[in-house]
Design an enzyme around this catalytic site. Structure first.
Site, PDB file in Angstrom:
ATOM      1  N   ASP B 176       9.792   7.746 -12.621  1.00  0.00           N
ATOM      2  CA  ASP B 176       9.040   7.825 -13.871  1.00  0.00           C
ATOM      3  C   ASP B 176       7.642   8.354 -13.613  1.00  0.00           C
ATOM      4  OD1 ASP B 176       8.633   4.954 -12.690  1.00  0.00           O
ATOM      5  OD2 ASP B 176       6.888   5.322 -13.956  1.00  0.00           O
ATOM      6  N   GLY B 318       5.626   3.655  -9.068  1.00  0.00           N
ATOM      7  CA  GLY B 318       6.638   4.354  -9.856  1.00  0.00           C
ATOM      8  C   GLY B 318       7.058   5.646  -9.171  1.00  0.00           C
ATOM      9  N   GLU B 319       7.436   6.640  -9.955  1.00  0.00           N
ATOM     10  CA  GLU B 319       7.878   7.959  -9.466  1.00  0.00           C
ATOM     11  C   GLU B 319       9.247   7.916  -8.795  1.00  0.00           C
ATOM     12  OE1 GLU B 319       5.051   9.721  -6.764  1.00  0.00           O
ATOM     13  OE2 GLU B 319       3.365   9.540  -8.171  1.00  0.00           O
ATOM     14  N   GLY B 320       9.731   6.726  -8.457  1.00  0.00           N
ATOM     15  CA  GLY B 320      10.929   6.591  -7.643  1.00  0.00           C
ATOM     16  C   GLY B 320      10.596   6.161  -6.218  1.00  0.00           C
TER      17      GLY B 320
END
Lengths: 356, 356
Positions: B176, B318-320
């Site tokens: 995200d 976040g971001e993975g």
């Protein structure tokens, strides 16, 4: 091999590199993420920069696991779910690449060396160079080693660390193999931390209650034999450790002398780290705790050493496996510090920059 | 894109492969280690065998991170430490490979796709195919999306999962990016778990107490708007989510339909997983929790989903990224099951074999 001067060793252990630590902290604040958002990875990256003496720290390319193997007379007291001959059989498994430590080393780009310090069987000559004896003594009723054997094993561990660092290792992992070895580990941890018996005696290879009772009795008896020599760390190794423990202790000390970071594994390396820390308290500056084992003595050891394990996955195998599972986290820490773009490079607005 | 029939989707989600699970459990008992000694790695290897439908499970070779990007009107309420333009700037950073998710993907052999679902700026056409709007609505006073937009975004996420599985992905990671996105995440988690306000509102990008108060008020107001529609998961996404959340929810559902394992990341994927679980409770059979974020709503979501995070390293980016840090542990689990020698192969005596 003559006994090394322990005070001289302690004096030779330096701190991690303060300038690299400061540079790493500063760089973390410039990377394209909120400061602190990578949590433990940021801490580890700073640690690594200090240990490698460079910011950003270079990739870890020569990680070496040294498995210190030895049998323990205490296995004859029936403290393990496995017979002693498994130690030698597992050495065969290490040498043919089929053990868990081999699999995890291949996966993480590490390599494995096995050293027979006191296996109660003949092993290939190339791994038996430093062998001290066939099986360490039964510690509930006798010393594990003579003083001379303990000193030789300690010196051997130091020589092994030197060999590995000279060959280019940039990170060392102490592994262990030896049926019965969680029993001396429990004794060393209880002796050096003051922890109660019930909080250091674990299930080892998966023993039942009956065997656990025998193990607890063995630890109790060995502890009684160890307490009088607590002021003398080498004698502690001779009384309640074993040649594998003494060698691993020397290995951990010399890694620190050689400014080489170490990722500790489970309860055996935790116990040896406690002894090494007693000899030279600054040595722990060069160690990380890879994981927390389910052996209760391990948590006691980490607590005393002030080390926070990187992962906590319920492992209790030894061999170096817990350290190797943690290794990619350390690699991730280094890689983010090394490779992430800064706010300036990426043209990303920093925190609260709308107000500036 | 027409709205998918959610009941039909739920009916199409199968269980993981029971035969592969049984075979993996059996093989774990034959490997050269005490059963259980690899702890969570053993459990994960069994899970992976079930999800991949094979024992031993093949190596994960096409891990794909899909970063669902979107802006959130709620950022105008001053709930973040960063201005909204950072979302688009970070997309540039993703595309040039400088963000944390890129670094960790390179390190683990994964690849990253960025999808603009609702960024409040123009982005390159190739990532904007599914874009629904410029910024989702300000959820404290208005819906994030119209019903039609929510359905389109959900369908887009499903289409993206199909594209990735068709292209050969063997494991999917939902990432995200969106300034303000922990606010809708907190609302969704509170709405779907019943958790109290103070236990879902976190520090996001690193906000101070004053900003936290504003965020808590925004979550409170949005929650009030969400409770009446709780029976309708798509309307929940429209009311309190955003196009990025709706797309990620569809992505998680369709991954399960396509029998493709997913490693969840932080609080945003946790919130979407709760919505997807509400639509199809069997979908969670295909998900692992990569890590536990420091965002308090994440722990609430994992608790409700019954997922135990693989690592717990204080990440909140976040971001993975949290999923990617956990990925090597999953790889280690698969590799040990696949590559370790059995007792028979290695000629090692099994447990208690001395008595046999």
């Amino acid at each position: 091999m003559t006994m090394p001067d322990l005070d001289a060793i302690a004096a030779r252990i330096a701190r991690r590199d303060d300038a690299a630590v400061a540079a790493a902290r500063d760089r973390q604040r410039q990377l394209t993420k909120p400061t602190g958002a990578l949590g433990r990875l940021e801490e580890l990256s700073v640690w690594l920069a200090g240990a490698q003496g460079a910011c950003p720290p270079p990739p870890l390319e020569r990680v070496r696991v040294v498995v210190f193997a030895g049998d323990h007379g205490i296995a004859q007291a029936g403290v393990s779910a496995y017979p002693s001959e498994v130690t030698a059989q597992m050495i065969g498994n290490f040498l043919s690449g089929g053990a868990a430590v081999n699999v995890l080393a291949r996966l993480t780009g590490a390599s494995v060396r096995v050293v027979d310090m006191a296996v109660d069987a003949e092993t290939p000559a190339e791994i038996a160079t430093y062998k001290v004896r066939h099986g360490s003594g039964r510690i509930d009723v006798a010393d594990a080693l003579t003083r001379d054997e303990a000193e030789r094993a300690l010196g051997a561990g130091m020589a092994i660390a030197d060999e590995e660092v000279d060959a280019g290792a940039d990170l060392l992992v102490p592994g262990d193999m030896g049926i019965g070895n969680t029993t001396p580990a429990a004794v060393l941890v209880a002796a050096l931390t003051g922890a109660e018996l019930a909080s250091v005696v674990g299930r080892g290879t998966g023993i039942d209650d009956r065997v656990w009772m025998r193990k607890a009795a063995a630890v109790r008896d060995a502890l009684r034999r160890t307490r009088p020599v607590l002021g003398d760390p080498v004698q502690v190794l001779a009384t309640a450790g074993g040649a594998d423990f003494a060698a691993m202790t020397g290995f951990l000390l010399q890694a620190a002398v050689r400014r080489t970071p170490v990722v500790l594994d489970g309860v055996v390396s935790g116990a040896c780290a406690l002894v090494a820390h007693r000899i030279a308290f600054r040595a722990s500056d060069w160690w990380l705790a890879g994981h927390r084992s389910t052996e209760p003595a391990h948590a006691q050891a980490l607590d005393r050493l002030g080390l926070d394990p990187i992962v906590d996955l319920g492992l209790r195998l030894g061999e170096g496996t817990g350290a190797l599972v943690a290794l990619p986290v350390l690699a991730a820490a280094g890689a983010t510090l090394r490779e992430m773009a800064t706010f300036d490079e990426a043209g990303v607005s920093g925190k609260g920059s709308g107000d500036r």
